[in-house]
Design a protein around this motif. Structure first.
Motif, mmCIF file in Angstrom:
data_model
loop_
_atom_site.group_PDB
_atom_site.id
_atom_site.type_symbol
_atom_site.label_atom_id
_atom_site.label_comp_id
_atom_site.label_asym_id
_atom_site.label_seq_id
_atom_site.Cartn_x
_atom_site.Cartn_y
_atom_site.Cartn_z
ATOM 1 N N THR A 1 -35.984 -0.700 1.741
ATOM 2 C CA THR A 1 -35.561 -2.159 1.972
ATOM 3 C C THR A 1 -35.057 -2.127 3.249
ATOM 4 O O THR A 1 -34.724 -1.214 3.934
ATOM 5 C CB THR A 1 -34.241 -2.486 0.934
ATOM 6 O OG1 THR A 1 -33.218 -1.848 1.269
ATOM 7 C CG2 THR A 1 -34.820 -2.747 -0.446
ATOM 8 N N SER A 2 -34.936 -3.251 3.883
ATOM 9 C CA SER A 2 -34.464 -3.840 5.016
ATOM 10 C C SER A 2 -32.930 -3.394 5.256
ATOM 11 O O SER A 2 -32.447 -3.005 6.456
ATOM 12 C CB SER A 2 -34.666 -5.017 5.712
ATOM 13 O OG SER A 2 -34.029 -6.224 4.844
ATOM 14 N N GLU A 3 -32.332 -3.558 4.360
ATOM 15 C CA GLU A 3 -30.704 -3.237 4.044
ATOM 16 C C GLU A 3 -30.439 -1.547 4.250
ATOM 17 O O GLU A 3 -29.768 -1.398 4.999
ATOM 18 C CB GLU A 3 -30.300 -4.014 3.052
ATOM 19 C CG GLU A 3 -28.550 -3.856 3.084
ATOM 20 C CD GLU A 3 -27.554 -4.479 2.021
ATOM 21 O OE1 GLU A 3 -26.561 -4.353 1.975
ATOM 22 O OE2 GLU A 3 -28.464 -5.155 1.036
ATOM 23 N N TYR A 4 -31.262 -0.922 3.518
ATOM 24 C CA TYR A 4 -31.356 0.399 3.614
ATOM 25 C C TYR A 4 -31.617 0.868 5.148
ATOM 26 O O TYR A 4 -30.736 1.701 5.540
ATOM 27 C CB TYR A 4 -32.015 1.086 2.763
ATOM 28 C CG TYR A 4 -31.974 2.620 2.429
ATOM 29 C CD1 TYR A 4 -31.018 3.241 2.069
ATOM 30 C CD2 TYR A 4 -33.030 3.193 3.322
ATOM 31 C CE1 TYR A 4 -30.873 4.696 2.030
ATOM 32 C CE2 TYR A 4 -32.877 4.919 3.192
ATOM 33 C CZ TYR A 4 -31.725 5.297 2.782
ATOM 34 O OH TYR A 4 -31.602 6.746 2.643
ATOM 35 N N ALA A 5 -32.512 0.324 5.510
ATOM 36 C CA ALA A 5 -32.928 0.726 7.116
ATOM 37 C C ALA A 5 -31.868 0.224 8.029
ATOM 38 O O ALA A 5 -31.479 1.090 8.974
ATOM 39 C CB ALA A 5 -34.228 -0.129 7.620
ATOM 40 N N ALA A 6 -31.176 -0.862 7.723
ATOM 41 C CA ALA A 6 -30.097 -1.100 8.718
ATOM 42 C C ALA A 6 -28.760 -0.328 8.490
ATOM 43 O O ALA A 6 -28.041 0.163 9.477
ATOM 44 C CB ALA A 6 -29.603 -2.498 8.294
ATOM 45 N N LEU A 7 -28.674 0.063 7.038
ATOM 46 C CA LEU A 7 -27.614 1.145 6.748
ATOM 47 C C LEU A 7 -27.715 2.364 7.755
ATOM 48 O O LEU A 7 -26.835 2.967 8.100
ATOM 49 C CB LEU A 7 -27.360 1.636 5.442
ATOM 50 C CG LEU A 7 -26.604 2.366 4.951
ATOM 51 C CD1 LEU A 7 -26.201 2.335 3.358
ATOM 52 C CD2 LEU A 7 -27.065 3.923 4.892
ATOM 53 N N GLN A 8 -29.000 3.036 7.622
ATOM 54 C CA GLN A 8 -29.274 4.296 8.310
ATOM 55 C C GLN A 8 -29.102 3.747 9.828
ATOM 56 O O GLN A 8 -28.510 4.690 10.299
ATOM 57 C CB GLN A 8 -30.596 4.453 7.985
ATOM 58 C CG GLN A 8 -30.819 5.274 6.801
ATOM 59 C CD GLN A 8 -30.388 6.689 6.599
ATOM 60 O OE1 GLN A 8 -30.028 7.220 7.635
ATOM 61 N NE2 GLN A 8 -30.230 7.388 5.338
ATOM 62 N N GLU A 9 -29.470 2.931 10.503
ATOM 63 C CA GLU A 9 -29.502 2.747 11.743
ATOM 64 C C GLU A 9 -27.974 2.464 12.116
ATOM 65 O O GLU A 9 -27.218 3.104 13.104
ATOM 66 C CB GLU A 9 -30.173 1.490 12.265
ATOM 67 C CG GLU A 9 -29.951 1.134 13.676
ATOM 68 C CD GLU A 9 -30.945 2.386 14.394
ATOM 69 O OE1 GLU A 9 -30.798 2.608 15.264
ATOM 70 O OE2 GLU A 9 -31.895 2.790 13.686
ATOM 71 N N ILE A 10 -26.853 1.730 11.330
ATOM 72 C CA ILE A 10 -25.743 1.751 11.631
ATOM 73 C C ILE A 10 -24.752 3.036 11.733
ATOM 74 O O ILE A 10 -23.895 3.098 12.403
ATOM 75 C CB ILE A 10 -25.073 1.026 10.894
ATOM 76 C CG1 ILE A 10 -25.484 -0.740 11.033
ATOM 77 C CG2 ILE A 10 -23.488 0.481 10.930
ATOM 78 C CD1 ILE A 10 -25.243 -1.818 10.147
ATOM 79 N N LEU A 11 -25.167 3.878 10.698
ATOM 80 C CA LEU A 11 -24.277 5.089 10.598
ATOM 81 C C LEU A 11 -25.075 6.097 11.257
ATOM 82 O O LEU A 11 -24.762 7.398 11.293
ATOM 83 C CB LEU A 11 -24.573 5.481 8.976
ATOM 84 C CG LEU A 11 -23.621 4.454 8.031
ATOM 85 C CD1 LEU A 11 -23.815 5.123 6.726
ATOM 86 C CD2 LEU A 11 -22.321 4.210 8.493
ATOM 87 N N GLY A 12 -25.847 6.080 12.030
ATOM 88 C CA GLY A 12 -26.543 7.053 13.145
ATOM 89 C C GLY A 12 -27.515 7.910 12.409
ATOM 90 O O GLY A 12 -27.570 8.881 12.680
#
Length: 293
Positions: free
Chosen positions: A233-244
């Protein structure tokens, strides 16, 4: 968790450690023991509620089932969410401590005197721990002190002096798909807390870090026309990006698993005869480090 290869690159760097592997038995579980006032004033958000009667197990019955399952699991570290019920928490602390664990008191305390619901039991000695409340919260979630536990565990006796500490960050993010933006703010604060904590460590190659808990993030969405197929999902991709872009070791260990975390068809421990509620990838583990993201 699977064995962690210390030669894994992180931000393009290779740790100096000569260890070949490490292992850790970590359980993270939202046990859903809501405070008594919540059962009286909060309306169910779906067709059923955990505290409703009619074939569903009471909190007392569930508490016994969950405790029995956890004690039988031989876990190194147990991180629970939504352990609000004070009587059950006291019972859990006594049972875990009798089994050789160190446990935490209530973490957090807001205007309603409601804590975060976070609870940790560890057979690995604790150097220290603290709690950081989330600045962003919304709706019913704001009635409790949602936040991040920050733990430093002494792993020198199980992993040796080369990897002497484990930093553990148990958490519980904002619920409800509608509050996606609040979760992003919380994830950014989680990243900041992890970064500031690890930035004080003199030798990052001598420590490991794990963030775990109930992230309320749907990691996958089905692909129409392809039964059994799913994409991130787009939210999982955002999680990965935010947490490095840390390692998601649950996904690594279970690449083909649908990630059901509330499965009424198969989970007889927490819900009785309830086949109408399933969620995808609500809870997972993330391996962060040894470098600061």
């Amino acid at each position: 968790l699977p064995a962690l290869d210390p030669q894994t690159r992180c931000n393009g760097k290779r740790p100096r450690s000569t260890l070949t592997h490490m292992s850790l038995r970590l359980l993270t579980w939202n046990v859903k023991f809501l405070p008594k006032y919540a059962k009286m004033v909060l309306k169910p958000s779906g067709p059923t509620a955990w505290w409703e009667t009619g074939g569903r197990a009471s909190d007392e019955v569930r508490a016994e089932r969950c405790l029995k399952a956890m004690l039988a699991g031989n876990w190194d570290v147990i991180a629970l969410q939504e352990l609000f019920e004070e009587g059950i928490r006291a019972k859990y602390r006594a049972a875990f401590e009798a089994a050789g664990y160190t446990t935490t008191p209530a973490l957090g305390n807001d205007v309603l005197h409601e804590d975060s619901g976070l609870f940790v039991a560890s057979r690995i000695p604790m150097h220290w721990f603290r709690f950081v409340e989330y600045a962003a919260k919304w709706g019913q979630d704001a009635l409790s002190d949602k936040g991040i536990g920050v733990f430093c565990l002494d792993t020198s006796k199980i992993w040796g002096p080369e990897r002497h500490s484990l930093y553990l960050f148990p958490t519980h993010l904002q619920s409800d798909d509608r509050h996606y933006a609040v979760r992003l703010l919380q994830l950014d604060q989680l990243r900041s807390v992890v970064h500031s904590t690890l930035s004080r460590v003199q030798d990052l190659d001598a420590v490991s870090a794990v963030a775990c808990g109930d992230f309320n993030v749907r990691a996958e969405q089905p692909v129409l026309g392809l039964p059994g197929a799913a994409v991130a999902t787009s939210e999982y991709a955002a999680l990965q990006e935010i947490l490095g872009r840390p390692r998601d070791v649950f996904r690594e260990a279970h690449p083909a698993a649908p990630g059901l975390t509330c499965d009424g068809k198969n989970n007889a421990i927490t819900r009785d005869k309830d086949n109408d509620h399933e969620t995808l990838d609500d809870v997972f583990w993330i391996y962060v480090g040894p470098q600061v993201p």
